[in-house]
Structures are given as structure tokens and as C-alpha cells.
Design a protein around this motif. Structure first.
Motif, PDB file in Angstrom:
ATOM      1  N   GLN A  96      34.843  15.234 -15.482  1.00 51.85           N
ATOM      2  CA  GLN A  96      34.300  16.227 -14.558  1.00 51.85           C
ATOM      3  C   GLN A  96      35.107  17.492 -14.803  1.00 51.85           C
ATOM      4  O   GLN A  96      36.192  17.656 -14.265  1.00 51.85           O
ATOM      5  N   VAL A  97      34.565  18.357 -15.640  1.00 50.45           N
ATOM      6  CA  VAL A  97      35.267  19.568 -16.049  1.00 50.45           C
ATOM      7  C   VAL A  97      34.625  20.762 -15.351  1.00 50.45           C
ATOM      8  O   VAL A  97      33.450  21.052 -15.566  1.00 50.45           O
ATOM      9  N   MET A  98      35.406  21.428 -14.498  1.00 48.38           N
ATOM     10  CA  MET A  98      34.908  22.624 -13.838  1.00 48.38           C
ATOM     11  C   MET A  98      35.292  23.831 -14.684  1.00 48.38           C
ATOM     12  O   MET A  98      36.469  24.126 -14.869  1.00 48.38           O
ATOM     13  N   VAL A  99      34.279  24.509 -15.213  1.00 46.16           N
ATOM     14  CA  VAL A  99      34.488  25.678 -16.052  1.00 46.16           C
ATOM     15  C   VAL A  99      34.342  26.919 -15.171  1.00 46.16           C
ATOM     16  O   VAL A  99      33.286  27.140 -14.567  1.00 46.16           O
TER      17      VAL A  99
ATOM     18  N   GLY B 290      38.468  -1.627  -5.630  1.00 45.53           N
ATOM     19  CA  GLY B 290      38.641  -0.345  -4.953  1.00 45.53           C
ATOM     20  C   GLY B 290      37.845   0.759  -5.602  1.00 45.53           C
ATOM     21  O   GLY B 290      37.068   0.539  -6.532  1.00 45.53           O
ATOM     22  N   LYS B 291      38.076   1.948  -5.096  1.00 40.19           N
ATOM     23  CA  LYS B 291      37.375   3.129  -5.590  1.00 40.19           C
ATOM     24  C   LYS B 291      37.930   3.545  -6.950  1.00 40.19           C
ATOM     25  O   LYS B 291      38.993   3.099  -7.365  1.00 40.19           O
ATOM     26  N   ASP B 292      37.220   4.443  -7.609  1.00 35.89           N
ATOM     27  CA  ASP B 292      37.584   4.895  -8.943  1.00 35.89           C
ATOM     28  C   ASP B 292      38.945   5.587  -8.983  1.00 35.89           C
ATOM     29  O   ASP B 292      39.502   5.962  -7.953  1.00 35.89           O
ATOM     30  N   ILE B 293      39.453   5.757 -10.182  1.00 34.24           N
ATOM     31  CA  ILE B 293      40.770   6.331 -10.441  1.00 34.24           C
ATOM     32  C   ILE B 293      40.575   7.742 -10.963  1.00 34.24           C
ATOM     33  O   ILE B 293      39.891   7.954 -11.963  1.00 34.24           O
ATOM     34  N   LEU B 294      41.188   8.711 -10.288  1.00 32.67           N
ATOM     35  CA  LEU B 294      41.069  10.110 -10.657  1.00 32.67           C
ATOM     36  C   LEU B 294      42.302  10.533 -11.445  1.00 32.67           C
ATOM     37  O   LEU B 294      43.429  10.266 -11.032  1.00 32.67           O
ATOM     38  N   VAL B 295      42.085  11.189 -12.578  1.00 28.72           N
ATOM     39  CA  VAL B 295      43.190  11.708 -13.392  1.00 28.72           C
ATOM     40  C   VAL B 295      43.105  13.220 -13.321  1.00 28.72           C
ATOM     41  O   VAL B 295      42.109  13.807 -13.733  1.00 28.72           O
ATOM     42  N   GLY B 296      44.176  13.855 -12.816  1.00 20.56           N
ATOM     43  CA  GLY B 296      44.124  15.286 -12.586  1.00 20.56           C
ATOM     44  C   GLY B 296      45.141  16.096 -13.367  1.00 20.56           C
ATOM     45  O   GLY B 296      45.398  17.233 -13.005  1.00 20.56           O
ATOM     46  N   SER B 297      45.731  15.524 -14.394  1.00 19.67           N
ATOM     47  CA  SER B 297      46.720  16.246 -15.204  1.00 19.67           C
ATOM     48  C   SER B 297      46.261  16.335 -16.645  1.00 19.67           C
ATOM     49  O   SER B 297      45.841  15.335 -17.237  1.00 19.67           O
ATOM     50  N   ARG B 298      46.381  17.515 -17.200  1.00 15.05           N
ATOM     51  CA  ARG B 298      45.978  17.760 -18.574  1.00 15.05           C
ATOM     52  C   ARG B 298      46.655  16.784 -19.535  1.00 15.05           C
ATOM     53  O   ARG B 298      46.004  16.173 -20.378  1.00 15.05           O
ATOM     54  N   SER B 299      47.960  16.609 -19.422  1.00 14.91           N
ATOM     55  CA  SER B 299      48.691  15.737 -20.348  1.00 14.91           C
ATOM     56  C   SER B 299      48.211  14.294 -20.256  1.00 14.91           C
ATOM     57  O   SER B 299      48.080  13.613 -21.277  1.00 14.91           O
ATOM     58  N   LEU B 300      47.930  13.821 -19.049  1.00 19.52           N
ATOM     59  CA  LEU B 300      47.441  12.447 -18.894  1.00 19.52           C
ATOM     60  C   LEU B 300      46.021  12.306 -19.419  1.00 19.52           C
ATOM     61  O   LEU B 300      45.668  11.274 -19.999  1.00 19.52           O
ATOM     62  N   ILE B 301      45.204  13.335 -19.209  1.00 22.16           N
ATOM     63  CA  ILE B 301      43.835  13.289 -19.728  1.00 22.16           C
ATOM     64  C   ILE B 301      43.866  13.169 -21.249  1.00 22.16           C
ATOM     65  O   ILE B 301      43.171  12.328 -21.826  1.00 22.16           O
ATOM     66  N   ILE B 302      44.680  13.979 -21.898  1.00 23.02           N
ATOM     67  CA  ILE B 302      44.797  13.910 -23.361  1.00 23.02           C
ATOM     68  C   ILE B 302      45.267  12.523 -23.798  1.00 23.02           C
ATOM     69  O   ILE B 302      44.687  11.916 -24.704  1.00 23.02           O
ATOM     70  N   ALA B 303      46.309  12.008 -23.145  1.00 24.21           N
ATOM     71  CA  ALA B 303      46.839  10.687 -23.508  1.00 24.21           C
ATOM     72  C   ALA B 303      45.788   9.597 -23.300  1.00 24.21           C
ATOM     73  O   ALA B 303      45.636   8.699 -24.145  1.00 24.21           O
ATOM     74  N   LEU B 304      45.038   9.671 -22.201  1.00 27.12           N
ATOM     75  CA  LEU B 304      44.033   8.644 -21.928  1.00 27.12           C
ATOM     76  C   LEU B 304      42.821   8.757 -22.844  1.00 27.12           C
ATOM     77  O   LEU B 304      42.195   7.746 -23.173  1.00 27.12           O
ATOM     78  N   ILE B 305      42.481   9.968 -23.276  1.00 28.14           N
ATOM     79  CA  ILE B 305      41.425  10.120 -24.292  1.00 28.14           C
ATOM     80  C   ILE B 305      41.864   9.397 -25.560  1.00 28.14           C
ATOM     81  O   ILE B 305      41.098   8.640 -26.165  1.00 28.14           O
ATOM     82  N   ASN B 306      43.107   9.627 -25.962  1.00 30.44           N
ATOM     83  CA  ASN B 306      43.617   9.004 -27.187  1.00 30.44           C
ATOM     84  C   ASN B 306      43.721   7.488 -27.074  1.00 30.44           C
ATOM     85  O   ASN B 306      43.663   6.781 -28.082  1.00 30.44           O
TER      86      ASN B 306
ATOM     87  N   MET C  17      34.804  -3.313 -12.314  1.00 33.31           N
ATOM     88  CA  MET C  17      35.959  -2.623 -12.862  1.00 33.31           C
ATOM     89  C   MET C  17      35.882  -1.145 -12.454  1.00 33.31           C
ATOM     90  O   MET C  17      34.836  -0.525 -12.527  1.00 33.31           O
ATOM     91  N   ARG C  18      37.010  -0.608 -12.027  1.00 29.03           N
ATOM     92  CA  ARG C  18      37.074   0.786 -11.588  1.00 29.03           C
ATOM     93  C   ARG C  18      36.950   1.740 -12.780  1.00 29.03           C
ATOM     94  O   ARG C  18      37.460   1.474 -13.856  1.00 29.03           O
ATOM     95  N   LYS C  19      36.273   2.874 -12.546  1.00 32.35           N
ATOM     96  CA  LYS C  19      36.143   3.895 -13.585  1.00 32.35           C
ATOM     97  C   LYS C  19      37.366   4.807 -13.567  1.00 32.35           C
ATOM     98  O   LYS C  19      37.946   5.067 -12.514  1.00 32.35           O
ATOM     99  N   ILE C  20      37.683   5.333 -14.740  1.00 28.93           N
ATOM    100  CA  ILE C  20      38.722   6.340 -14.885  1.00 28.93           C
ATOM    101  C   ILE C  20      38.008   7.681 -15.034  1.00 28.93           C
ATOM    102  O   ILE C  20      37.268   7.895 -16.001  1.00 28.93           O
ATOM    103  N   ILE C  21      38.214   8.580 -14.071  1.00 28.52           N
ATOM    104  CA  ILE C  21      37.526   9.865 -14.066  1.00 28.52           C
ATOM    105  C   ILE C  21      38.547  10.982 -14.278  1.00 28.52           C
ATOM    106  O   ILE C  21      39.488  11.123 -13.503  1.00 28.52           O
ATOM    107  N   ALA C  22      38.341  11.750 -15.338  1.00 32.34           N
ATOM    108  CA  ALA C  22      39.184  12.917 -15.609  1.00 32.34           C
ATOM    109  C   ALA C  22      38.545  14.107 -14.912  1.00 32.34           C
ATOM    110  O   ALA C  22      37.413  14.462 -15.202  1.00 32.34           O
ATOM    111  N   GLY C  23      39.273  14.718 -13.986  1.00 31.77           N
ATOM    112  CA  GLY C  23      38.765  15.873 -13.266  1.00 31.77           C
ATOM    113  C   GLY C  23      39.739  17.036 -13.388  1.00 31.77           C
ATOM    114  O   GLY C  23      40.914  16.888 -13.047  1.00 31.77           O
ATOM    115  N   ILE C  24      39.239  18.163 -13.912  1.00 32.58           N
ATOM    116  CA  ILE C  24      40.164  19.273 -14.155  1.00 32.58           C
ATOM    117  C   ILE C  24      39.425  20.609 -14.169  1.00 32.58           C
ATOM    118  O   ILE C  24      38.223  20.664 -14.429  1.00 32.58           O
ATOM    119  N   ASN C  25      40.163  21.663 -13.886  1.00 33.07           N
ATOM    120  CA  ASN C  25      39.657  23.042 -13.978  1.00 33.07           C
ATOM    121  C   ASN C  25      39.971  23.596 -15.356  1.00 33.07           C
ATOM    122  O   ASN C  25      41.022  23.297 -15.926  1.00 33.07           O
TER     123      ASN C  25
END
Length: 183
Positions: free
Chosen positions: A137-140, A113-129, A1-9
Motif C-alpha cells: 500500500q504505497v501512498m504517492v 489475528g489481524k494482518d501484519i503492517l510493515v511501516g519502515s523502508r528498511s524492513l520493507i526492502i529486507a522483506l521484499i528480498n 495465515m496472516r498477510k504481511i502488508i507494506a504500507g508507506i508514503n
């Protein structure tokens, strides 16, 4: 199963504002690698429209290798856009989602296939919920913005994470890699 990866600045004070950070060659290389290692990228309308900038860079390269390589990686990755207002997109590698977020992500997750990258703040919040993020992967960035959109607002439940890796960049940014903590 593919991973869902949240990546954001994110700024040091927790805001997501692309105008508050200035990506350098090292950052473009990092995110280009991230895109090349993913199978699909998910965006909300606003972030997708910001990413459309990179189509122009592919057509008219800057001459900076890392920037141009990032643009090519962004151009090539399949993109799915979640929007209530967009009905179509004109980027060859993009499409507007036909199902709601949960259905679309669950379907993608089951595909090979390869993992799924989520790059939008709104989608990250929705997918957390929805309990659907596997890795963060949070770049500070070493910037205090003083205001903006908070990355972790409107979260329904406490989510415990486990730090599994870090990566430090020459100008002081740090990427924090988290997985969900075992219950």
C-alpha cells in the motif's frame, strides 16, 4: 495465515521522506484506519523513534479529531522494533524483536489475528528480498523531493506486482494497492 502488508508514503520521484509530505486530516484518517485494521506493526529503529512522537499527542491531544484519533491508533497497536542498537523501549505497546526479521515475521504470520503492517523502508526492502511481502500500500504524494532515501533500492530480484485497487485523496495523493502477480 496472516498477510504481511507494506504500507508507506513516497514522493512522486520515489523517495521516502516524512518531511517532504504534509499529512492532512484525510491522511491521518486513512492511516488510523490502517492501524486499527492491523494486528501488529513492525518498525526499524529510526521509524519507531519517529513514531514515538505520537505518545506525546495521546498525553496532550491537539484538539484535531483525525490527528488525535491517529495518535490513539498508533498508541494501541502492538509494535515490534527491529534494531541492532536498541535493547529496550519504553512504550507500553512496543517491544524489541528477540529474533531476526525472517524468524519473527514467519512466527507472527502463523499466529491467529489481524494482518501484519510493515511501516519502515528498511524492513520493507529486507522483506521484499526475503519474499515475505503479500501486499503493498504505497501512498504517492504530489511532491517532487529531488533526493532522499529511495523506497526500492537494493532489491535482489525482480518482483512483479498486480494493481488491485487505488484510492485518491482530495489534495492529490494516491494510494496504490498491489499484490504479488501470479507466477
Amino acid at each position: 495465515m496472516r498477510k504481511i502488508i507494506a504500507g508507506i508514503n513516497m514522493t512522486l520521484d520515489g523517495f521516502c521522506d516524512h518531511t517532504a509530505v504534509i499529512p492532512d486530516d484525510e491522511i491521518h484518517q486513512h492511516y488510523g484506519d490502517m492501524l486499527r485494521n492491523a494486528g501488529v506493526a513492525l518498525y526499524g529503529r529510526t521509524t519507531y523513534q519517529l513514531m514515538e512522537y505520537w505518545k506525546g499527542v495521546v498525553e496532550n491531544p491537539t484538539g484535531n479529531k483525525q490527528t488525535d484519533d491517529f495518535a490513539v491508533a498508533m498508541d494501541r497497536i502492538p509494535k515490534i522494533v527491529f534494531s541492532h542498537t536498541l535493547t529496550n523501549v519504553d512504550w507500553e505497546t512496543a517491544r524489541v524483536a528477540e529474533r531476526d526479521l525472517e524468524e519473527e515475521v514467519q512466527s507472527l504470520r502463523k499466529q491467529p489475528g489481524k494482518d501484519i503492517l510493515v511501516g519502515s523502508r528498511s524492513l520493507i526492502i529486507a522483506l521484499i528480498n526475503l519474499g515475505l511481502i503479500d501486499e503493498f500500500q504505497v501512498m504517492v504524494h504530489p511532491v517532487i523531493a529531488g533526493g532522499g532515501l529511495s523506497l526500492f533500492e537494493n532489491i535482489n530480484d525482480r518482483t512483479a506486482l498486480k494493481l488491485v485497487n487505488t484510492k485518491t485523496f482530495g489534495f492529490g495523493a494516491v494510494t496504490l494497492y498491489y499484490e504479488l502477480a501470479k507466477k
